[in-house]
Design an enzyme around this catalytic site. Structure first.
Site, PDB file in Angstrom:
ATOM      1  N   ARG A 110      36.447 -38.976 126.681  1.00 13.50           N
ATOM      2  CA  ARG A 110      35.800 -38.625 125.415  1.00 13.50           C
ATOM      3  C   ARG A 110      34.314 -38.989 125.445  1.00 13.50           C
ATOM      4  O   ARG A 110      33.478 -38.218 124.954  1.00 13.50           O
ATOM      5  CB  ARG A 110      36.493 -39.338 124.260  1.00 13.50           C
ATOM      6  CG  ARG A 110      35.850 -39.063 122.908  1.00 13.50           C
ATOM      7  CD  ARG A 110      36.727 -39.530 121.772  1.00 13.50           C
ATOM      8  NE  ARG A 110      36.025 -39.529 120.501  1.00 13.50           N
ATOM      9  CZ  ARG A 110      36.611 -39.587 119.320  1.00 13.50           C
ATOM     10  NH1 ARG A 110      37.916 -39.648 119.241  1.00 13.50           N
ATOM     11  NH2 ARG A 110      35.911 -39.591 118.212  1.00 13.50           N
ATOM     12  N   ASP A 145      43.277 -30.050 117.965  1.00 10.35           N
ATOM     13  CA  ASP A 145      43.246 -30.624 116.629  1.00 10.35           C
ATOM     14  C   ASP A 145      43.833 -29.612 115.659  1.00 10.35           C
ATOM     15  O   ASP A 145      43.716 -28.390 115.878  1.00 10.35           O
ATOM     16  CB  ASP A 145      41.811 -30.971 116.225  1.00 10.35           C
ATOM     17  CG  ASP A 145      41.772 -31.819 114.960  1.00 10.35           C
ATOM     18  OD1 ASP A 145      41.959 -33.042 115.066  1.00 10.35           O
ATOM     19  OD2 ASP A 145      41.579 -31.258 113.865  1.00 10.35           O
ATOM     20  N   TYR A 160      42.637 -30.005 103.630  1.00 10.45           N
ATOM     21  CA  TYR A 160      41.326 -30.257 104.225  1.00 10.45           C
ATOM     22  C   TYR A 160      40.312 -29.196 103.792  1.00 10.45           C
ATOM     23  O   TYR A 160      39.150 -29.502 103.541  1.00 10.45           O
ATOM     24  CB  TYR A 160      41.433 -30.271 105.746  1.00 10.45           C
ATOM     25  CG  TYR A 160      42.115 -31.484 106.312  1.00 10.45           C
ATOM     26  CD1 TYR A 160      41.425 -32.674 106.510  1.00 10.45           C
ATOM     27  CD2 TYR A 160      43.465 -31.451 106.673  1.00 10.45           C
ATOM     28  CE1 TYR A 160      42.053 -33.792 107.037  1.00 10.45           C
ATOM     29  CE2 TYR A 160      44.101 -32.555 107.198  1.00 10.45           C
ATOM     30  CZ  TYR A 160      43.392 -33.732 107.385  1.00 10.45           C
ATOM     31  OH  TYR A 160      44.021 -34.836 107.905  1.00 10.45           O
ATOM     32  N   ARG A 204      43.470 -42.434 121.814  1.00 14.64           N
ATOM     33  CA  ARG A 204      42.561 -43.563 121.934  1.00 14.64           C
ATOM     34  C   ARG A 204      43.201 -44.851 122.423  1.00 14.64           C
ATOM     35  O   ARG A 204      42.485 -45.793 122.779  1.00 14.64           O
ATOM     36  CB  ARG A 204      41.875 -43.815 120.584  1.00 14.64           C
ATOM     37  CG  ARG A 204      40.869 -42.742 120.210  1.00 14.64           C
ATOM     38  CD  ARG A 204      40.247 -43.010 118.852  1.00 14.64           C
ATOM     39  NE  ARG A 204      41.191 -42.762 117.766  1.00 14.64           N
ATOM     40  CZ  ARG A 204      40.932 -42.987 116.485  1.00 14.64           C
ATOM     41  NH1 ARG A 204      39.768 -43.512 116.123  1.00 14.64           N
ATOM     42  NH2 ARG A 204      41.837 -42.714 115.561  1.00 14.64           N
ATOM     43  N   ARG A 255      50.594 -37.788 119.478  1.00 12.20           N
ATOM     44  CA  ARG A 255      49.309 -38.347 119.899  1.00 12.20           C
ATOM     45  C   ARG A 255      49.422 -39.117 121.220  1.00 12.20           C
ATOM     46  O   ARG A 255      48.746 -40.119 121.429  1.00 12.20           O
ATOM     47  CB  ARG A 255      48.710 -39.278 118.843  1.00 12.20           C
ATOM     48  CG  ARG A 255      48.235 -38.590 117.583  1.00 12.20           C
ATOM     49  CD  ARG A 255      47.269 -39.495 116.795  1.00 12.20           C
ATOM     50  NE  ARG A 255      47.245 -39.096 115.400  1.00 12.20           N
ATOM     51  CZ  ARG A 255      47.520 -39.911 114.374  1.00 12.20           C
ATOM     52  NH1 ARG A 255      47.821 -41.178 114.581  1.00 12.20           N
ATOM     53  NH2 ARG A 255      47.466 -39.464 113.139  1.00 12.20           N
TER      54      ARG A 255
END
Length: 358
Positions: A40, A77, A154, A31, A27
């Site tokens: 973003r 992703d 998921y 963020r 990552r």
């Protein structure tokens, strides 16, 4: 193939001699970087960011402008594959990814098909190609996918952060249905990663985020079996170069020997594993990647440096180590802490590489 200016990561993954231990961060585009948050916001939302090759290239390059990292990793992703299968991926603010149509009925499961990466995931391949051009052979580009079991979690649960009740009920009550999901998904991951390699990825990684939630026997049957199937189908050479691969099972410390025997080139370690012990167990077979606790980056610079030194000393002399965190970098990490980490790895590791045996 044009030679990379810095191929240290690729050599380390193949257990070849390097002058220092290469480092990248899971990552690393994310963020914790203010510039990422600005991009973003311009994109509108996370999915729009992933599905626009220009934006994906921009954020992939952002950490490289700040830190002397030894690899770029595709910004995307892990849920692109189930999205391409038609499950309706969306993101709720503060709640993470969700699917509009999770797999609950047998007819839905039997109807699953392998998406064509050149068609249904074209935006990912375009991003890979564009990032490679932008990198201009400075450092290698890592492509990736989720593991079949992690994707299935998921797909069946409909979201992350669950107690795995739906998928574990299927695992024990209708293992045939779960095996069908995993087989189709493994085929999809194999095609997806090979398409990334053909588009320019120079190493690939399989993220088995939820494999550690399984029992010992279930991990072998429902996770590692399908990871091995993917590895057997991956392109090992492209464009005149070897394409190394990495398998990372979070919570997988119990199964390091089995993972090392899966056909991978490198095993990713989470922060719960002692890297010296891991090397004793499997280091002669594969490279090891990891494994600093991401929370160390909230500490003072001298603490970060000391913890980096512990891991480098734990691995010791010899080749085959890629430094990384034991999981993704936290969104609350001060960027200057990441710089301290990268610089410490590069400077301290050189003494462990001198006169290293091949």
């Amino acid at each position: 193939m044009t030679k990379l200016k810095n191929d240290t990561l690729l050599r380390a993954l193949l257990r070849q001699s390097t002058e220092y231990t290469p480092v990248w961060l899971m990552r690393q585009a994310g963020r914790y970087l203010p510039e990422y948050n600005q991009t973003r916001a311009r994109a509108g939302n996370f999915l729009a960011l992933c599905k626009n090759p220009d934006f994906a290239t921009e954020v992939t390059m952002q950490p490289l402008a700040r830190f002397p990292l030894d690899a770029a990793i595709l910004f995307s992703d892990i849920l692109t594959i189930p999205d391409a299968m038609g499950l309706g991926l969306y993101f709720s603010d503060g709640e993470g990814p969700k699917f509009e149509r999770p797999l609950r009925e047998e007819w839905e499961i039997r109807a699953l098909t392998v998406p064509d990466p050149a068609v249904h995931l074209r935006y990912v391949m375009d991003a890979v190609s564009q990032i490679r051009r932008t990198l201009d052979n400075r450092i290698p580009l890592i492509g990736f996918s989720g593991s079949p079991f992690t994707l299935a979690c998921y797909m069946v649960e409909g979201s992350g952060g669950t107690d795995f009740r739906q998928i574990k009920t299927m695992l024990y009550q209708r293992p045939d249905l779960l095996h069908h999901i995993l087989n189709i998904t493994a085929q999809a991951v194999t095609a997806y990663l090979n398409a990334q390699i053909e588009s320019g990825a120079q190493a690939v990684m399989i993220f088995d985020t939820w494999g550690g939630a399984l029992s010992h026997a279930a991990y072998q049957e429902f996770s590692l079996r399908y990871i091995s199937q993917i590895l057997a189908g991956l392109k090992r050479e492209h464009g005149g170069g070897r394409i190394p691969n990495i398998v990372f099972t979070k919570g997988g410390g119990l199964w390091l020997e089995s993972i090392a025997d899966s056909g991978c080139d490198a095993v990713g370690l989470d922060w719960t594993v002692d890297i010296a012990e891991a090397r004793r167990r499997v280091g002669h077979k594969v490279a090891l990647q990891g494994n600093l606790d991401p929370a160390v980056l909230f500490a003072a610079p001298e603490v970060i440096v000391a913890e980096v030194e512990k891991i480098l000393a734990g691995y010791g002399s010899g080749d085959g180590h890629v430094f990384n965190l034991g999981h993704g970098i936290s969104q609350f990490t001060p960027p200057e802490s990441a710089l301290t980490l990268v610089e410490a790895v590069h400077s301290i590791s050189r003494k462990y590489r001198q006169h290293s045996p091949l």
